[in-house]
Write an enzyme that holds these catalytic residues in place. Structure first.
Site, PDB file in Angstrom:
ATOM      1  CE  LYS A   1       0.432  -1.048   4.342  1.00 36.40           C
ATOM      2  NZ  LYS A   1       0.182  -2.088   5.231  1.00 36.40           N
TER       3      LYS A   1
ATOM      4  CD  GLU B   1      -9.022  -6.423  -4.080  1.00 33.41           C
ATOM      5  OE1 GLU B   1      -9.580  -6.289  -5.170  1.00 33.41           O
ATOM      6  OE2 GLU B   1      -9.307  -5.710  -3.089  1.00 33.41           O
TER       7      GLU B   1
ATOM      8  N   GLY C   1      -6.529  -6.084   3.394  1.00 29.27           N
ATOM      9  CA  GLY C   1      -6.188  -7.502   3.210  1.00 29.27           C
ATOM     10  C   GLY C   1      -7.253  -8.370   2.573  1.00 29.27           C
TER      11      GLY C   1
ATOM     12  CB  ILE D   1     -12.193  -6.243   2.639  1.00 32.30           C
ATOM     13  CG1 ILE D   1     -12.264  -6.575   4.126  1.00 32.30           C
ATOM     14  CG2 ILE D   1     -13.518  -5.692   2.126  1.00 32.30           C
ATOM     15  CD1 ILE D   1     -12.570  -5.362   5.008  1.00 32.30           C
TER      16      ILE D   1
ATOM     17  N   GLY E   1       1.067 -10.302  19.181  1.00 29.66           N
ATOM     18  CA  GLY E   1       1.390 -10.218  17.750  1.00 29.66           C
ATOM     19  C   GLY E   1       0.425  -9.342  16.957  1.00 29.66           C
TER      20      GLY E   1
ATOM     21  CD  GLU F   1       4.815  -4.559  12.294  1.00 34.87           C
ATOM     22  OE1 GLU F   1       6.034  -4.770  12.397  1.00 34.87           O
ATOM     23  OE2 GLU F   1       4.108  -4.988  11.376  1.00 34.87           O
TER      24      GLU F   1
ATOM     25  CE  LYS G   1      -3.695  -0.947   5.507  1.00 32.37           C
ATOM     26  NZ  LYS G   1      -3.933  -1.520   6.833  1.00 32.37           N
TER      27      LYS G   1
ATOM     28  N   GLY H   1      -3.281 -10.523   7.897  1.00 28.31           N
ATOM     29  CA  GLY H   1      -3.071 -11.934   8.221  1.00 28.31           C
ATOM     30  C   GLY H   1      -2.645 -12.682   6.971  1.00 28.31           C
TER      31      GLY H   1
HETATM   32  N1  NAP Z   1       0.951  -8.604   7.058  1.00 29.48           N
HETATM   33  C1  NAP Z   1      -0.241  -8.416   6.510  1.00 29.48           C
HETATM   34  O1  NAP Z   1      -1.229  -8.976   6.963  1.00 29.48           O
HETATM   35  C2  NAP Z   1      -0.395  -7.531   5.313  1.00 29.48           C
HETATM   36  C3  NAP Z   1      -1.692  -7.227   4.842  1.00 29.48           C
HETATM   37  C4  NAP Z   1      -1.843  -6.465   3.680  1.00 29.48           C
HETATM   38  C5  NAP Z   1      -0.709  -6.009   3.029  1.00 29.48           C
HETATM   39  N2  NAP Z   1       0.538  -6.275   3.525  1.00 29.48           N
HETATM   40  C6  NAP Z   1       1.712  -5.801   2.785  1.00 29.48           C
HETATM   41  O2  NAP Z   1       2.407  -6.943   2.289  1.00 29.48           O
HETATM   42  C7  NAP Z   1       3.802  -6.654   2.205  1.00 29.48           C
HETATM   43  C8  NAP Z   1       4.579  -7.702   2.993  1.00 29.48           C
HETATM   44  O3  NAP Z   1       4.154  -7.653   4.351  1.00 29.48           O
HETATM   45  P1  NAP Z   1       4.520  -8.850   5.362  1.00 29.48           P
HETATM   46  O4  NAP Z   1       3.645  -8.629   6.532  1.00 29.48           O
HETATM   47  O5  NAP Z   1       4.507 -10.152   4.668  1.00 29.48           O
HETATM   48  O6  NAP Z   1       6.010  -8.450   5.754  1.00 29.48           O
HETATM   49  P2  NAP Z   1       7.067  -9.351   6.522  1.00 29.48           P
HETATM   50  O7  NAP Z   1       6.406 -10.444   7.259  1.00 29.48           O
HETATM   51  O8  NAP Z   1       7.964  -8.413   7.215  1.00 29.48           O
HETATM   52  O9  NAP Z   1       7.890 -10.037   5.317  1.00 29.48           O
HETATM   53  C9  NAP Z   1       8.702  -9.292   4.456  1.00 29.48           C
HETATM   54  C10 NAP Z   1       9.453 -10.251   3.551  1.00 29.48           C
HETATM   55  O10 NAP Z   1      10.213  -9.478   2.623  1.00 29.48           O
HETATM   56  C11 NAP Z   1      11.568  -9.892   2.667  1.00 29.48           C
HETATM   57  N3  NAP Z   1      12.395  -8.715   2.438  1.00 29.48           N
HETATM   58  C12 NAP Z   1      12.392  -7.559   3.127  1.00 29.48           C
HETATM   59  N4  NAP Z   1      13.275  -6.693   2.580  1.00 29.48           N
HETATM   60  C13 NAP Z   1      13.826  -7.329   1.521  1.00 29.48           C
HETATM   61  C14 NAP Z   1      14.802  -6.975   0.550  1.00 29.48           C
HETATM   62  N5  NAP Z   1      15.364  -5.780   0.565  1.00 29.48           N
HETATM   63  N6  NAP Z   1      15.124  -7.893  -0.388  1.00 29.48           N
HETATM   64  C15 NAP Z   1      14.554  -9.114  -0.401  1.00 29.48           C
HETATM   65  N7  NAP Z   1      13.625  -9.518   0.485  1.00 29.48           N
HETATM   66  C16 NAP Z   1      13.285  -8.632   1.423  1.00 29.48           C
HETATM   67  C17 NAP Z   1      11.788 -10.487   4.037  1.00 29.48           C
HETATM   68  O11 NAP Z   1      12.875 -11.375   3.895  1.00 29.48           O
HETATM   69  P3  NAP Z   1      13.407 -12.441   4.957  1.00 29.48           P
HETATM   70  O12 NAP Z   1      12.201 -13.129   5.527  1.00 29.48           O
HETATM   71  O13 NAP Z   1      14.197 -13.378   4.129  1.00 29.48           O
HETATM   72  O14 NAP Z   1      14.170 -11.659   5.941  1.00 29.48           O
HETATM   73  C18 NAP Z   1      10.434 -11.152   4.293  1.00 29.48           C
HETATM   74  O15 NAP Z   1      10.387 -12.425   3.703  1.00 29.48           O
HETATM   75  C19 NAP Z   1       3.956  -5.214   2.734  1.00 29.48           C
HETATM   76  O16 NAP Z   1       3.901  -4.347   1.627  1.00 29.48           O
HETATM   77  C20 NAP Z   1       2.722  -5.033   3.593  1.00 29.48           C
HETATM   78  O17 NAP Z   1       2.342  -3.675   3.719  1.00 29.48           O
HETATM   79  C21 NAP Z   1       0.708  -7.012   4.651  1.00 29.48           C
END
Ligand code: NAP
Length: 434
Positions: free
Chosen positions: A106, A130, A135, A137, A188, A191, A206, A303
């Protein structure tokens, strides 16, 4: 039937959910698509040092995203790392190579989405986002296609699950913000650094993104009035309840004669409104169209699996486009071009307000505050004081009738010199109709 070959970059929460859904729903996805989806490469910076589930045998595992984006065996790239630096490089590289991109980012899409869409078009590629707001929705699909015939006049959203969880826990348990935040971190839900959630910045990105899709106008997140939830106390819920209201971090978007009015603010909303029933980490968006009127969307805003569903549904859409060699049927921003227009100045916002004071008890307090409000053309609606023993830090509330935000700010600034105030007054919009 030849598969569409997927490269996934990012194996955190969303990456893991995406891999799980692609793996556990593979047969059903194929029967919907008529062809299989095959994961051929997975990357993240520390992937060689950790165990990631649901990566199929034979898929390449690499710490270098370039080995995904530029690989001949990757037709479609998923960016699931977040942030605005490496993610931007990845998306630009993939689109420039003519490969469709699915992202959940986002922050990046709110800032650069329309430029990335233009890059995609220039290279015959497509971009899909999307999962980036709310997430699980499918609010992008709704605005982009489901109700695209309507002219949206406004929407109100609860778009940050962490702050909604914290507010509804303060409300339910009467605990202080810091204690609830600490519990949320242990569970959890928040953060280690909660700034983006509790200061409203995550919700602001958002809102910026949804407003661009709903209204076809470029919106920079930093132009949006944004206030966080740190100052909300159990007292505020007690007073809000006395007024028949509750408090939620509301992302508000309204078309007004002065332009698009956007804000992220803790807001008093009537307990009877549907948004008030959104509890815990859930998200919701209430959309108002000129013709279709009110529609409401509710679900998990985050999630691994709910967000993974959104990512994989985008992968399916992009894969179908690849198979049929169609260019993007519909811009991810709904409008083919976004207009450049100024937002309405927050000075011109109008609302009723809830003003909460903490004072050292003395004579003439109400008279002094009423005088300042009157000098700024603000009419008082009610004065409320619930019983309290601490006369050196006495909370009470004044609610005021609809007033201009600029007048309210002038009044608050004039109040800052009053020596009986223990802290700056808390001013929250008080909505009757949301
Ligand atoms: N969490 C949610 O529920 C949620 C919901 C909607 C949207 N989002 C969006 O989805 C995206 C990911 O969120 P997340 O919650 O999955 O984050 P996360 O759990 O922190 O995971 C981030 C991933 O990206 C990898 N990474 C970070 N920096 C990197 C780099 N420079 N080069 C290569 N890999 C890198 C990390 O690698 P390693 O694991 O190998 O360290 C990890 O696997 C974000 O844009 C977030 O805003 C998240």
């Amino acid at each position: 039937m030849q598969p569409v070959r997927i490269g996934i970059i990012g194996s955190g929460n969303v990456g893991a959910g995406t891999l799980e859904i692609l793996s556990s729903n593979a047969a059903e996805l194929q029967s919907k698509l008529g062809f299989p989806l095959q994961i051929t490469a997975v990357s993240s910076q520390n992937i060689l040092n950790k165990k990631v589930s649901h990566i199929p045998a034979g898929a390449r595992i690499t710490a270098d995203w370039r080995e995904v984006v530029f690989a001949d065996d990757v037709d479609l790239v998923c960016e699931l790392i977040g942030g605005t630096t490496t993610a931007l490089e990845i998306i630009r590289a993939a689109l420039s190579a003519g490969k469709p991109v699915v992202t959940a980012n986002k922050e990046l899409m709110a800032l650069q989405g329309s430029d990335l869409q233009a890059l995609a078009t220039a290279h015959g590629a497509t971009i899909h986002m999307e999962a980036s707001v709310a997430g699980g929705i499918p609010i992008h699909s709704v605005l982009r296609e489901g109700i695209s015939a309507d002219s949206i006049v406004g929407f109100f959203g609860i778009l940050n699950g962490t702050s909604n969880y914290i507010l509804t826990e303060i409300e339910a348990k009467g605990s202080a913000f810091e204690a609830v935040l600490a519990d949320a971190q242990k569970l959890g839900y928040a953060e280690a650094d909660p700034t983006a959630d509790v200061e409203g910045y995550d919700a602001r990105s958002k809102l910026a993104l949804l407003a661009q899709i709903a209204f076809g106008q470029k919106v920079s997140p930093t132009d949006i009035l944004c206030e966080g939830i740190r100052r909300i106390t159990p007292f505020d819920f007690e007073y809000a309840h006395t007024l028949g209201h509750t408090i939620r971090l509301v992302c508000a978007a309204r078309k007004t004669p002065a332009g698009l009015a956007l804000s992220v603010r803790p807001t008093l909303i009537p307990k009877s409104t549907i948004l008030a029933s959104v509890l815990g980490a859930y998200n919701a968006i209430w959309v108002r169209g000129a013709a279709g009127q009110d529609t409401f969307y509710y679900g998990r805003g985050a999630g691994p699996l709910p967000t993974g569903v959104a990512v994989v549904s985008d992968i399916m859409r992009a894969a179908r486009d690849l198979k049929t060699q169609s260019v993007q049927r519909c811009s991810p921003f709904s409008f083919l071009q976004l207009r450049q227009e100024a937002l309405a100045s927050s000075d011109e916002f109008t609302s009723g307000y809830y003003l909460r004071f903490r004072v050292r008890d003395t004579t003439g307090i109400i008279a002094a505050l009423c005088k300042i409000l009157a000098e700024n053309g603000i009419s008082i609606d009610a004065v409320l004081q619930l019983p309290s023993d601490d006369k050196s830090n006495l909370p009470f509330v004044i609610t005021v009738e609809h007033a201009r935000e600029a007048n309210l700010r002038n009044a608050l600034s004039a109040m800052s010199s009053l020596d009986f105030l223990v802290e700056e007054p808390l001013a929250l919009p008080l909505e009757k109709g949301v």
